[in-house]
Design an enzyme around this catalytic site. Structure first.
Site, PDB file in Angstrom:
ATOM      1  N   GLY A  23       0.794  -1.219   0.000  1.00  0.00           N
ATOM      2  CA  GLY A  23       0.000   0.000   0.000  1.00  0.00           C
ATOM      3  C   GLY A  23       0.828   1.270   0.000  1.00  0.00           C
ATOM      4  N   HIS A  24       2.148   1.155  -0.037  1.00  0.00           N
ATOM      5  CA  HIS A  24       3.002   2.340   0.099  1.00  0.00           C
ATOM      6  C   HIS A  24       4.148   2.291  -0.892  1.00  0.00           C
ATOM      7  CE1 HIS A  24       5.446   5.417   2.239  1.00  0.00           C
ATOM      8  NE2 HIS A  24       4.269   5.823   2.651  1.00  0.00           N
ATOM      9  N   TYR A  25       4.052   2.502  -2.044  1.00  0.00           N
ATOM     10  CA  TYR A  25       2.940   2.824  -2.924  1.00  0.00           C
ATOM     11  C   TYR A  25       2.849   1.744  -3.987  1.00  0.00           C
ATOM     12  CZ  TYR A  25       3.147   7.392  -0.734  1.00  0.00           C
ATOM     13  OH  TYR A  25       3.131   8.402   0.178  1.00  0.00           O
ATOM     14  N   ILE A  80       7.972   2.398  -1.419  1.00  0.00           N
ATOM     15  CA  ILE A  80       8.880   3.216  -0.617  1.00  0.00           C
ATOM     16  C   ILE A  80       8.635   2.841   0.841  1.00  0.00           C
ATOM     17  CG2 ILE A  80       9.488   5.552   0.121  1.00  0.00           C
ATOM     18  CD1 ILE A  80       8.521   6.553  -2.596  1.00  0.00           C
TER      19      ILE A  80
END
Length: 127
Positions: A38-40, A45
């Site tokens: 979810g990041h990203y 990252i």
């Protein structure tokens, strides 16, 4: 290393230096970290809060005396991103301020410094 606490990171720091006022650890950011999907999506990252958590855990592992607990994050400056597979080199310096301890840390990857963090600790068990 102290007993494992609830934490958003999966890696374990390797202690490479431990002295009365200095410490250093190394930890590899695994591509399987739970935060990456979810990041990203499509451009993972490592979140800054996870870098700070690795610094926190490294500080506990190299603390100048046992039983310190984090009291406050005094400052944080993110300088460059951390990606899956990066090896974080965390260098810590300790300074006693009355009954408190201040830990200044720099986390770096092969590309250079990624974060500078200052954390205040007090005596008592970390939560």
């Amino acid at each position: 290393m102290p007993p494992r606490q609830a934490t958003p990171v999966q890696g374990t720091a390797e202690i490479v230096e431990r002295g009365p006022d200095r410490g250093a650890t190394r930890v590899t950011v695994d591509a399987g970290e739970q935060v990456f999907p979810g990041h990203y999506p499509g451009f993972p990252i490592f979140p800054g809060v996870c870098v700070v958590e690795h610094i926190h855990l490294s500080a506990l592992a190299t603390a100048p005396e046992p039983g310190l607990r984090m009291e406050a994050i005094e400052s944080t400056r993110f300088l460059s991103p951390v990606f899956p597979g990066d090896r974080l080199a965390i260098d810590l310096t300790w300074e006693r301020k009355g009954e408190k301890w201040r830990c200044k840390a720099v986390a770096a990857t092969a590309r250079g410094d990624s974060a500078k963090v200052r954390i205040r600790f007090s005596e008592g068990h970390d939560q």
